[in-house]
Each structure stands twice: as C-alpha cells, then as structure tokens.
Design an enzyme around this catalytic site. Structure first.
Site, PDB file in Angstrom:
ATOM      1  N   THR A 122       0.862  -1.186   0.000  1.00  0.00           N
ATOM      2  CA  THR A 122       0.000   0.000   0.000  1.00  0.00           C
ATOM      3  C   THR A 122       0.898   1.234   0.000  1.00  0.00           C
ATOM      4  OG1 THR A 122      -1.664  -1.223   1.228  1.00  0.00           O
ATOM      5  CG2 THR A 122      -1.825   1.188   1.291  1.00  0.00           C
ATOM      6  N   LEU A 153      -6.825  -8.249   0.710  1.00  0.00           N
ATOM      7  CA  LEU A 153      -7.108  -9.395   1.583  1.00  0.00           C
ATOM      8  C   LEU A 153      -7.182  -8.955   3.043  1.00  0.00           C
ATOM      9  CD1 LEU A 153      -4.325 -10.239   3.223  1.00  0.00           C
ATOM     10  CD2 LEU A 153      -3.736 -11.276   1.057  1.00  0.00           C
ATOM     11  N   GLU A 155      -6.578 -10.169   7.021  1.00  0.00           N
ATOM     12  CA  GLU A 155      -5.945 -11.187   7.851  1.00  0.00           C
ATOM     13  C   GLU A 155      -7.044 -12.006   8.513  1.00  0.00           C
ATOM     14  OE1 GLU A 155      -3.160  -9.243  10.472  1.00  0.00           O
ATOM     15  OE2 GLU A 155      -2.169  -8.280   8.799  1.00  0.00           O
ATOM     16  N   LYS A 207      -6.800   2.092  -3.136  1.00  0.00           N
ATOM     17  CA  LYS A 207      -6.508   1.334  -1.910  1.00  0.00           C
ATOM     18  C   LYS A 207      -6.713   2.198  -0.665  1.00  0.00           C
ATOM     19  CE  LYS A 207      -5.053  -1.643   1.010  1.00  0.00           C
ATOM     20  NZ  LYS A 207      -5.835  -2.804   1.412  1.00  0.00           N
ATOM     21  N   LEU A 253     -20.201  -2.382  10.410  1.00  0.00           N
ATOM     22  CA  LEU A 253     -21.088  -1.596  11.263  1.00  0.00           C
ATOM     23  C   LEU A 253     -21.193  -2.240  12.648  1.00  0.00           C
ATOM     24  CD1 LEU A 253     -24.023  -0.471   8.911  1.00  0.00           C
ATOM     25  CD2 LEU A 253     -22.148   0.906   9.810  1.00  0.00           C
ATOM     26  N   HIS A 254     -20.103  -2.850  13.109  1.00  0.00           N
ATOM     27  CA  HIS A 254     -20.107  -3.438  14.448  1.00  0.00           C
ATOM     28  C   HIS A 254     -19.384  -2.491  15.386  1.00  0.00           C
ATOM     29  CE1 HIS A 254     -21.702  -7.117  12.850  1.00  0.00           C
ATOM     30  NE2 HIS A 254     -20.772  -7.069  11.895  1.00  0.00           N
ATOM     31  N   CYS A 263      -3.228  -2.134   9.003  1.00  0.00           N
ATOM     32  CA  CYS A 263      -3.543  -1.279   7.851  1.00  0.00           C
ATOM     33  C   CYS A 263      -4.310  -0.005   8.174  1.00  0.00           C
ATOM     34  CB  CYS A 263      -4.308  -2.089   6.810  1.00  0.00           C
ATOM     35  SG  CYS A 263      -3.281  -3.367   6.063  1.00  0.00           S
ATOM     36  N   LYS A 324      -7.835  -8.445  15.911  1.00  0.00           N
ATOM     37  CA  LYS A 324      -9.092  -9.090  15.557  1.00  0.00           C
ATOM     38  C   LYS A 324      -8.896 -10.604  15.662  1.00  0.00           C
ATOM     39  CE  LYS A 324      -8.535  -9.230  10.531  1.00  0.00           C
ATOM     40  NZ  LYS A 324      -9.147  -8.886   9.265  1.00  0.00           N
TER      41      LYS A 324
HETATM   42  N1  LIG Z   1      -1.405  -7.291   6.331  1.00  0.00           N
HETATM   43  C1  LIG Z   1      -2.485  -7.046   5.630  1.00  0.00           C
HETATM   44  O1  LIG Z   1      -3.588  -7.509   5.959  1.00  0.00           O
HETATM   45  C2  LIG Z   1      -2.418  -6.218   4.379  1.00  0.00           C
HETATM   46  C3  LIG Z   1      -3.521  -6.172   3.532  1.00  0.00           C
HETATM   47  C4  LIG Z   1      -3.462  -5.414   2.360  1.00  0.00           C
HETATM   48  C5  LIG Z   1      -2.311  -4.688   2.082  1.00  0.00           C
HETATM   49  N2  LIG Z   1      -1.250  -4.712   2.938  1.00  0.00           N
HETATM   50  C6  LIG Z   1      -0.037  -3.964   2.582  1.00  0.00           C
HETATM   51  O2  LIG Z   1       0.930  -4.867   2.078  1.00  0.00           O
HETATM   52  C7  LIG Z   1       2.247  -4.445   2.432  1.00  0.00           C
HETATM   53  C8  LIG Z   1       2.961  -5.559   3.181  1.00  0.00           C
HETATM   54  O3  LIG Z   1       2.276  -5.784   4.404  1.00  0.00           O
HETATM   55  P1  LIG Z   1       2.523  -7.080   5.294  1.00  0.00           P
HETATM   56  O4  LIG Z   1       1.498  -7.049   6.388  1.00  0.00           O
HETATM   57  O5  LIG Z   1       2.625  -8.254   4.424  1.00  0.00           O
HETATM   58  O6  LIG Z   1       3.976  -6.715   5.893  1.00  0.00           O
HETATM   59  P2  LIG Z   1       4.982  -7.666   6.710  1.00  0.00           P
HETATM   60  O7  LIG Z   1       5.728  -6.755   7.601  1.00  0.00           O
HETATM   61  O8  LIG Z   1       4.212  -8.819   7.284  1.00  0.00           O
HETATM   62  O9  LIG Z   1       5.951  -8.254   5.584  1.00  0.00           O
HETATM   63  C9  LIG Z   1       6.887  -7.508   4.876  1.00  0.00           C
HETATM   64  C10 LIG Z   1       8.108  -8.397   4.619  1.00  0.00           C
HETATM   65  O10 LIG Z   1       8.960  -7.772   3.661  1.00  0.00           O
HETATM   66  C11 LIG Z   1      10.301  -8.121   3.976  1.00  0.00           C
HETATM   67  N3  LIG Z   1      11.212  -7.184   3.279  1.00  0.00           N
HETATM   68  C12 LIG Z   1      11.386  -5.864   3.478  1.00  0.00           C
HETATM   69  N4  LIG Z   1      12.277  -5.379   2.584  1.00  0.00           N
HETATM   70  C13 LIG Z   1      12.660  -6.398   1.794  1.00  0.00           C
HETATM   71  C14 LIG Z   1      13.560  -6.536   0.676  1.00  0.00           C
HETATM   72  N5  LIG Z   1      14.246  -5.488   0.196  1.00  0.00           N
HETATM   73  N6  LIG Z   1      13.720  -7.749   0.132  1.00  0.00           N
HETATM   74  C15 LIG Z   1      13.053  -8.827   0.609  1.00  0.00           C
HETATM   75  N7  LIG Z   1      12.178  -8.753   1.650  1.00  0.00           N
HETATM   76  C16 LIG Z   1      11.992  -7.563   2.234  1.00  0.00           C
HETATM   77  C17 LIG Z   1      10.338  -8.059   5.477  1.00  0.00           C
HETATM   78  O11 LIG Z   1      11.404  -8.802   6.016  1.00  0.00           O
HETATM   79  C18 LIG Z   1       8.962  -8.672   5.849  1.00  0.00           C
HETATM   80  O12 LIG Z   1       9.056 -10.068   6.033  1.00  0.00           O
HETATM   81  C19 LIG Z   1       2.068  -3.160   3.237  1.00  0.00           C
HETATM   82  O13 LIG Z   1       2.181  -2.068   2.388  1.00  0.00           O
HETATM   83  C20 LIG Z   1       0.640  -3.273   3.747  1.00  0.00           C
HETATM   84  O14 LIG Z   1       0.064  -2.014   3.990  1.00  0.00           O
HETATM   85  C21 LIG Z   1      -1.281  -5.481   4.076  1.00  0.00           C
END
Ligand SMILES: NC(=O)c1ccc[n+]([C@@H]2O[C@H](COP(=O)([O-])OP(=O)(O)OC[C@H]3O[C@@H](n4cnc5c(N)ncnc54)[C@H](O)[C@@H]3O)[C@@H](O)[C@H]2O)c1
Length: 435
Positions: A122, A153, A155, A207, A253-254, A263, A324
């Site tokens: 994001t 997605l 979590e 997003k 709406l909960h 996020c 959650k």
């Molecule tokens: N978690 C969610 O539910 C969700 C949902 C939609 C979007 N997002 C977005 O997706 C993105 C990732 O979120 P996440 O929750 O998966 O993060 P996370 O912290 O769980 O995972 C990120 C991973 O990237 C790795 N990393 C960082 N730099 C790197 C590099 N140069 N090379 C290889 N690996 C590297 C880190 O070690 C880490 O394991 C964010 O921008 C987040 O906002 C997350």
C-alpha cells in the site's frame, strides 16, 4: 508464468502461495533469514488459517520456493511483486517507503528481459512513478513496466479473500503490462472476479480510499453507539436497521473498542498526509483518526468505571489481545492502548489470547499471561472481552461466574446478550446499549 514476490510477510506469502496454487511458478523472497529458513521447513511465520496446508501443497508440487537471494529470483521472472512493509514514518504519519525503494533498486540491478514490476504494498499516490525512476536509474537499459496492484485481503480470511476477491484493481500505464497482468490473473478472472484496469495513480489511491472509507464506517457506528447509550437506543439494532439498506450495507457496522491492525491506522494517517500535501485535506478522515485514538482510551475508562471507579490493586482479566480474531497480528491493536492504561491506573492485567500471546509479550511485558480463558479469569475483579475469538463466544458462563472474584463483565465486542447476562447475575456492560 514465473512470479517473484519481494517480501514474504502476510501479503507476500499469502499472495505467493495463492498464485502458485493457480499454477504459476512462484519464488518468495525475504531479507529475513530466519523467516525463510522456517518456511523451507514448513514453519509459517504468521498464524493464518489454512496457510500451512496451502504452502505445503505447492512446495510439494514444485511451484513454490523460498529464498533470501533476490537477484537470481528476479532474473528469470516475468512479474516481480513488491510486497514489503510500508509502516507509518515516525513523527509525521507519512508512509515510510524506504523498503519499497530499496527493493526497487535491487530489482533494477537484477532484472533481465521484459519484466513487469508490480507494487502490491500500500503506497501513496506517485510511488509508482518514483519506483519507475529508481529502476531506470539502477539499470538504464532495463526493459520494464511498473504497475500497481493493491491488495485487499483481510488477515484471518486471507486465502479466501485472495482467491475469491470482490475485485482486482490493476493500475498500468501501457498495454504490454496490461496483457501480462491479464494473463497472470486469468485463473481468477475465470471465476468472474472483476478485473478493474485503471491508471497507476488511480489504483494507488483506490486502496487508500477503500481503507479510509471502511475506517470511517467503523468510527461512525462507534459514535452512534455512544449516542445510543445516552438516549436509550440499541446500536446493534440501529446497525441492522441501516445496514439492510443496500446503499449502506451491513459490513463494518459493528460497534467496538476502535479499529486497529496493520492497515487502517497507518493508511488513514498516510491518506491524511497526502491530502494535506496536495492542498486537498480529507477532513472527515482526519476526524476519524482523532476519534478512534480517543476511543481506545475511553474504553479503559469504561472498564475502570465498571470496576467501581478504581482498579488500583485489582486484577482485570482480558480475553483477546490481537486486533481481531484469527490472527496473531498485534500491530496497533486496541489492547496496546487499553491494557497499559489499566496498568497505569494500578490494575494487574491477566490476559489470554489463543494465538497472539507470543507477539504480545514484548509489547505488553507487565501482563500476566494465562494458559486459557478460565485461568485468566481466576479471581479477577472484572472480565473484559477485547477480541471476539469464537472460543470467547461460548464460555461456560456458570464457570465464569464462579471463577471471577466479582461478576463484572465488560464486553467490548457485544458477544453476549445484556438481558441474558443480567439474568445470570452478572454486572454486564456492552457497547451501545443503555445500561
Ligand atoms: N497485512 C495485511 O492484511 C495487508 C492487507 C493489504 C495490504 N497490505 C499492505 O501490504 C504491504 C505488506 O504488508 P505485510 O502485512 O505483508 O507486511 P509484513 O511486515 O508482514 O511483511 C513484509 C516483509 O517484507 C520483507 N522485506 C522488506 N524489505 C525487503 C527486501 N528489500 N527484500 C526482501 N524482503 C523484504 C520483510 O522482512 C517482511 O518479512 C504493506 O504495504 C501493507 O500495507 C497489508
């Protein structure tokens, strides 16, 4: 197709495993050696229902591999996703793009042949332009297109969300990239998931607009809940009454203790910063942030009031710490604001969470961690339900009553029915109903 995921966290790992399940050949890359070693042994770095089986199946089929070596994984890929973290930058709330830009630089040095670099993290509007610039600076002869494909997605239901999305948003600036992305998502497209093609900047904004809208919906119903308590109305019935209107919809709406998670807090903050930077402040979202922060602390005050106005020397049992259910993610969980506030007021907090306790321990070091719900409740002066895990929905209430020192229940997720709880002899308070 050969697909490489840079970043194997929630999003990278789940998306990578799902793309492999569609038949693509996927390599998941991460800097974190321990994470990759674990994945190679079949140990998941996160708790996500169904993920271990999905990963095992695709590893066995030879479609999913893990590595810390970015360059070889990028060299032969047709599509390289950037799925690294974009946390809030300390101090100003902007999205911290350090990891994204570093990944772009490394990809630029390694890329070989026509490759579509897709930002799945994001990221604020315009990040794709900068990624494009960095790639070309790192490798002036690189034959690349940069696309945006934000992830929606959730979590706890991440695999189902990825495989059966409401929509897939893809921002591209050229037809070559569009064709590749169409091919990549073809297996899903056949399941009639709408594939929405748009410009890269628009995709980036979609997003943030989606998350900010959902966060606003939650905050709206939370404020209506406060009003319900004052005027003798019931927020759950209000939510149903408005949610049945298709223009409004019943989801999000909960009423509860305020939103948290990996996020919504950071994304609302980042959108607010972008709005201000461009002279188009999004005041409604600024207010959402403020109201939500205040709400978490108000929840601690509510617990103190329910415990007779003073928790000093008292034991408060907290069920649920993750932001959650069905996740062990503690990022910006309401518990991180509520528990320290209770401790500051002199309480000892005993807590149980089915999955998040290991993650919680360094963040909430003074908590007494219990082995199960009933050990947490034992001799407590009040019970607080903070995360609505299924197992907290069906507690043995007679046992709860006899285990508690005093039968006070503060249900911040409206899991139980007030009339039923009163009949069983509890001093019960939920959210958004007159007490
Ligand atoms: N978690 C969610 O539910 C969700 C949902 C939609 C979007 N997002 C977005 O997706 C993105 C990732 O979120 P996440 O929750 O998966 O993060 P996370 O912290 O769980 O995972 C990120 C991973 O990237 C790795 N990393 C960082 N730099 C790197 C590099 N140069 N090379 C290889 N690996 C590297 C880190 O070690 C880490 O394991 C964010 O921008 C987040 O906002 C997350």
């Amino acid at each position: 197709m050969r697909v490489t995921m840079i970043g194997s966290g929630y999003v990278g790992l789940v998306s990578g495993a799902c793309f492999a399940d569609f038949g693509h050949e996927v390599t998941c890359v991460d800097l974190d050696q321990a994470k990759i070693d674990g994945l190679k042994r079949g140990v998941m770095p996160i708790f996500e229902p169904g993920l271990d089986d999905l990963v095992a199946r695709n590893v066995e089929a030879g479609r999913l591999t893990f590595t810390t070596e970015l360059a070889p994984a990028v060299k032969d890929a047709a599509v390289v996703f950037i799925a690294v973290g974009t946390p809030s930058r300390r101090g100003d709330g902007h999205a911290d793009l350090t990891y994204v830009y570093e990944a772009a630089r490394q990809i630029g040095q390694a890329v070989n042949g026509y490759t579509v670099i897709v930002d799945k993290s994001t990221v604020p509007v315009g990040t794709g332009d900068e990624v494009d610039r960095i790639l070309r600076e790192a490798n002036p002869s690189a034959d690349v297109s940069v696309a945006s494909n934000p992830e929606f997605l959730r979590e706890g239901s991440a695999i189902g969300d990825f495989k059966r999305p409401d929509r897939i948003v893809v921002g591209v600036e050229d037809d070559r990239a569009k064709d590749v992305m169409e091919e990549l998502y073809r297996p899903l497209y056949l399941n009639v998931a709408p594939l929405v093609f748009t410009g890269r900047r628009t995709a980036e904004l979609i997003k943030y607009a989606a998350n900010a809208f959902l966060a606003t919906k939650i905050t709206f119903i939370n404020e209506i809940a406060d009003l319900c308590e004052k005027v003798g109305a019931n927020v759950q019935e209000v939510a149903r009454g408005i949610g049945l209107d298709n223009r409004i919809g019943s989801k999000f709406l909960h009423a509860g203790p305020g939103f948290g998670g990996s996020c919504f807090p950071k994304d609302t903050r980042a959108l607010v910063r972008t709005g201000r930077d461009y002279g188009a402040p999004i005041k409604i979202v600024e207010m959402v942030e403020e109201v939500n922060e205040a709400r978490k602390l108000a929840m601690a005050e509510r617990i103190i009031a329910a415990s007779g106005g003073d928790v000093s020397g008292k034991r408060i049992a907290v069920l649920g710490l993750a932001f959650k259910p069905n996740t062990d993610d503690m990022r910006e969980a309401p518990s991180l604001a509520i528990v320290p506030a209770l401790e500051k007021a002199g309480a000892t907090v005993a807590a149980f969470d089915p999955e998040a306790m290991e993650q919680a321990k360094p963040l909430l070091p003074n908590v007494v961690y219990a082995e199960d719900a009933y050990s947490a409740i034992k001799d407590a002066d009040a019970l607080v339900i903070l995360t609505e895990w299924d197992q907290f929905r069906a507690l043995d209430l007679a046992r709860v009553k006899s285990t508690l020192k005093s039968p006070v229940v503060v249900d911040l997720r409206n899991v139980y029915r007030p009339d039923d709880m009163a009949q069983r002899g509890f001093t019960y308070s939920g959210i958004g109903a007159a007490g």
